[in-house]
Design an enzyme around this catalytic site. Sequence first.
Site, PDB file in Angstrom:
ATOM      1  N   GLY A   1     -10.779   8.036  -0.050  1.00  0.00           N
ATOM      2  CA  GLY A   1     -11.182   7.691  -1.398  1.00  0.00           C
ATOM      3  C   GLY A   1     -10.024   7.832  -2.365  1.00  0.00           C
ATOM      4  O   GLY A   1      -8.872   7.585  -2.017  1.00  0.00           O
ATOM      5  N   GLY A   2     -10.349   8.243  -3.573  1.00  0.00           N
ATOM      6  CA  GLY A   2      -9.333   8.361  -4.608  1.00  0.00           C
ATOM      7  C   GLY A   2      -8.216   9.310  -4.218  1.00  0.00           C
ATOM      8  O   GLY A   2      -7.064   9.149  -4.635  1.00  0.00           O
TER       9      GLY A   2
ATOM     10  N   GLY B   1      22.415 -15.194   1.561  1.00  0.00           N
ATOM     11  CA  GLY B   1      21.966 -14.305   0.500  1.00  0.00           C
ATOM     12  C   GLY B   1      21.812 -12.876   0.976  1.00  0.00           C
ATOM     13  O   GLY B   1      21.992 -11.924   0.214  1.00  0.00           O
ATOM     14  N   ALA B   2      21.486 -12.714   2.255  1.00  0.00           N
ATOM     15  CA  ALA B   2      21.302 -11.367   2.784  1.00  0.00           C
ATOM     16  C   ALA B   2      22.603 -10.577   2.715  1.00  0.00           C
ATOM     17  O   ALA B   2      22.599  -9.352   2.563  1.00  0.00           O
ATOM     18  CB  ALA B   2      20.784 -11.434   4.217  1.00  0.00           C
TER      19      ALA B   2
END
Lengths: 685, 557
Positions: free
Chosen positions: B220-221, B455-456
Amino acid sequence: MAAHSVPSTLKRLLFAVKYSPLQSRCCAVQREAQYSTISIPSEKTFDKILIANRGEIACRVIKTCKKMGIQTVAVHSDVDSSAVHVKMADEAVCVGSAPTSKSYLNMDAIMDAIRVTGAQAVHPGYGFLSENKEFAKRLAAEGVAFIGPDTHAIQAMGDKIESKLIAKAAKVNTIPGFDGVVKTAEEAVKIAQEIGYPVMIKASAGGGGKGMRIAWNDEETREGFRFSSQEAASSFGDDRLLIEKYIDNPRHIEIQVLADKHGNALWLNERECSIQRRNQKVVEEAPSTFLDPVTRRAMGEQAVQLAKAVQYSSAGTVEFLVDSKKNFYFLEMNTRLQVEHPITECITGLDLVEQMIRVAKGYQLQHTQDDIPINGWAIECRVYAEDPYKSFGLPSIGRLSQYQEPLDLDKVRVDSGIQEGSDISIYYDPMISKLITYGATRAEALGRMEDALDNYVIRGVTHNIPLLREIITHPRFVSGHISTNFLPEVYPDGFKGHQLEADAKRELLASAAVLYITAELRSAKVLGTQRVASTPVECSHWELCVELGEERQDVEISKSGTVYTVEMDGAKVEVWGALNLASPLLPLTINGTQRMLQCLSRDAAGVIVLQYLGTLFKVRVLSKLAAELNSYMPEKVSEDTSSILRSPMPGTVVAVSVKPGDTVKSVHCKPGETVGEGDLLVELE
Amino acid sequence: KEEAISLVTRVKYGAVSATVPQTSLHRSCRWYSVSHLSVKERIDQKRQAALQGGGQQRIEAQHKRGKLTARERVQLLLDPESFVETDMFVEHRCADFGMEQDRNKFPGDSVVTGRGRINGRLVYVFSQRGNSILCDILFVLQDFTVFGGSLSGAHAQKICKIMDQAMTVGAPVIGLNDSGGARIQEGVESLAGYADIFLRNVMASGVIPQISLIMGPCAGGAVYSPALTDFTFMVKDTSYLFITGPDVVKSVTNEDVTQEELGGAKTHTTVSGVAHRAFENDIEALLNLREFFNFLPLSNQDPAPIRESHDSSDRLVPSLDSIVPLESTKAYDMLDIIHAIVDERDFFEIMPNYAKNIVVGFARMNGRTVGIVGNQPKVASGCLDINSSVKGARFVRFCDAFNIPIITFVDVPGFLPGTAQEYGGIIRHGAKLLFAFAEATVPKITIITRKAYGGAYDVMSSKHLRGDVNYAWPTAEVAVMGAKGAVQIIFRGKENQAEAEAEYVEKFANPFPAAVRGFVDDIIEPATTRKKICQDLEMLASKKQVNPWKKHANIPL
């Protein structure tokens, strides 16, 4: 003989300087080499030699060539392009792809390499093309010298039956037996009686022990004949049987011979090679503990007779089986340089490669039989990348992430063709190196071997040092009471590693505890910060729990200076040693005895893997609190392996004879595919 | 009692439900009647009660589950006798459902908090009491289900207190999470408690290292506190992290899934990337946590720690000269390079089983902690994809926040192509790694071992992104793309492709194009890499670099 002459020493030094950037380790070997190359400046041999081999033997040949001032050409497969032998040689030629049939056995490519480089001679090493008469012929046709015997000798000795006949004719003892096919059981009994019991009945087409029976009397001969012929028929489709004398507790002892092209031949004493697994030698020594001078001379002389009978030239080896009464019988002749030649070099001082090169050029032998000494004792261990716990050794592969030869020890020679970072691949022999130690006496050589094995750092592949160290320290081996059945007799249930006695176990546990404490103390040494406890407690007493297998042992340790006193079971172990946590070697003085342990791994959860007395032990060290709480930790269920088949070793899948559906659920490999150790092959239903 | 352990109860928490193993009933209620005792005796009695937790039976039940108690965990984690406990007397303030009665109050409530030392270095700790106390006793009293170690207002307050102090003195916080979730009896107070912790997690982020070790259920939270911390570790087989449990999953999406599959250690370390590492059991986890802690600085005001090293800083590593295969398509293991270069082959890998095409982790160089980032040619050729970019980016940002130099080993053929990646937002996610490297001001050393394509190349801590020292090995190929692809474009439709390819290789598939432009500072022999890095780190120890003032940057989340 063979005193180091000044010129040769100088040459060696020059060599060391010249080639040290290439292979510093090899040079270190040179410093302590137990043979000396005596090149006579006026005696010109070849300008350039091609070495048609790889690995340690190629390196070995190159070393002598360098000393003799001969240029060297290495051949290599594509995967070997940065191998040590390639780096050491003056020139290198790629002769094909990784599989040996495409490269090191590729005669066309090698012949091309010879032409391109202008090599005048070829040293074939051992294996590959070393005993290939076709190759020798092709070299001869092109006027290139083959550093080995003539084609005629290779051919004569290459054939098992022909070699036996030649040996018989040369008055060399051969195993008594009936050369023809035995037709009936009664005939078998008659022949057996003539030969003398025990006899061995074996399939003519045999191999691998199939169709083989040992008989000690007439009755067993009749029975053996029946069983063997049945088995031979079913296994080989050929029920023809042979009978020969069975050698009880045989030793494998071989004689090194050296002959020139002028009819001179010498025997260079024997090598004891009885320690074998699956007919492969593991530990060799020279001389043999078993031979007396008379037997030695008799064997040597017969070996020379045989060499002369086939006009042998170059170095060769005549293998004999020797029974418990020192009767010896010719087995076969190897017409090449043997793997285990270094031990002969150690005790005789000769450089066999140099002699082979001289002989190939046509020079006469420099020595007479009286010049050949037995100086001291030499032992050779073959260090293999293999798992000794599986059938005394199944190949292992990998990258040598750390590798350190014990060359700083005195009188240790390591012949290797690999270095840190090398790959042990499935394509070639998994031998890592030959570790040779030498001493004035056997005990001295054995002691050195123990140290050398303990100091040998090999990481990244599984290796057989645990087995080697067990063999050379085994009472039967130490007393010389060995035979070719040594391994199966001493370890009938397979090799299980060193069995620790109480004292040794305490030493091991104490060492692990000290290593743990050293690491713990170091963890608190954070430099250059004010932000640690203002009053650091200099701890000097610890309570730990050390686990080895199922056993748990509470220990108390106190430290005073660099001495740790470890108490357990009411006994005290004193451990001294300033440990370097970066080093794989842990030199410790335990209760006054110097021990070299190795640390293979050490993790945060307290698991320490140590190599102690050759064998790896997984020890876990925990604080007392952690050990108490550890008993609550759940046992993890290990994988159910009853319905799966994993690869016991790395290799290539040759064939898959099942497909999903027929008793197996799934198949995870294909023929031709390479698999690693532990890879899933087949899932059963 | 054994079968009672396997009993599973369900608790609703808003729309959230979680499933935890519940324990057997013990009829051993402790009865406190303290009024006639002197204050001193009352102090002793409370202290004793706090130390005992749920009593021997509870401890045994926890052990039977293969788990340690909250206090045992703290003892193992910290140096002996270094633990200083706070708020031992704190009790919950719930006045409903009979909780107000003395017999339902427990000194210290469901969490142990305090400070201590790990190898002499200060650390704050909270250790939730799992199923060990409140569960049982409340169960006895009230016939409704309660998660053990449940988070009450008081519980949260205790945690907040040590976090606040950790912030003011500058020391890490370690949370040992083992909690059933919110305390239902307290309602919104419990929820408020969560939020108080979340806020502090966020405020402390980048100020002090925060580590979560999940040692039981966390649902849960509650999962968001670990998610906000820097590192989340798990214990195999006994810890779970999920927003909603298998039952809710079944009712909402009709999926059949076990707790282990949904939120076990394997799931989170291999599939989701929520957890950074998993360990076999409580003890191994805690001992590894000690080891891990040694790498971390105490706060963002402290330098990366330097530990005494036994490995010489000028050690040559000859094996590296042959580690990169000659064929550029052949794989090798980047871990071999890392192990060979760092001190004592000691590398603490983060997320070793997730996005394996990038390797990240901590090591030391000449004793000093460094963060290592490396492309892994062994997996997917070491390409960058969504998961590896995010993994790398978060690690780089941690190092930058805490003054840990970053050493980057580059062998990257580019970003992974394909619709899955494009639709998944590789542009956005790849940008994270680029962003992280670019904004980092800690010392950055980069070694290009082989490919640095496209780009890498820019992304992987290149000179252009303020790399301090960038090296290339002789095997480096810094280029826009591999030879084959480049030739197909440059010489499209032309013959002699093979010749063109050879020309391209000669021109670009080597370190020179980058070196002549100064994009790498030097071409070095691989064997000298360790020595060079150690020297450079020494030089860079005084590096000062400040990014422009901003409220905060806007990393493409």
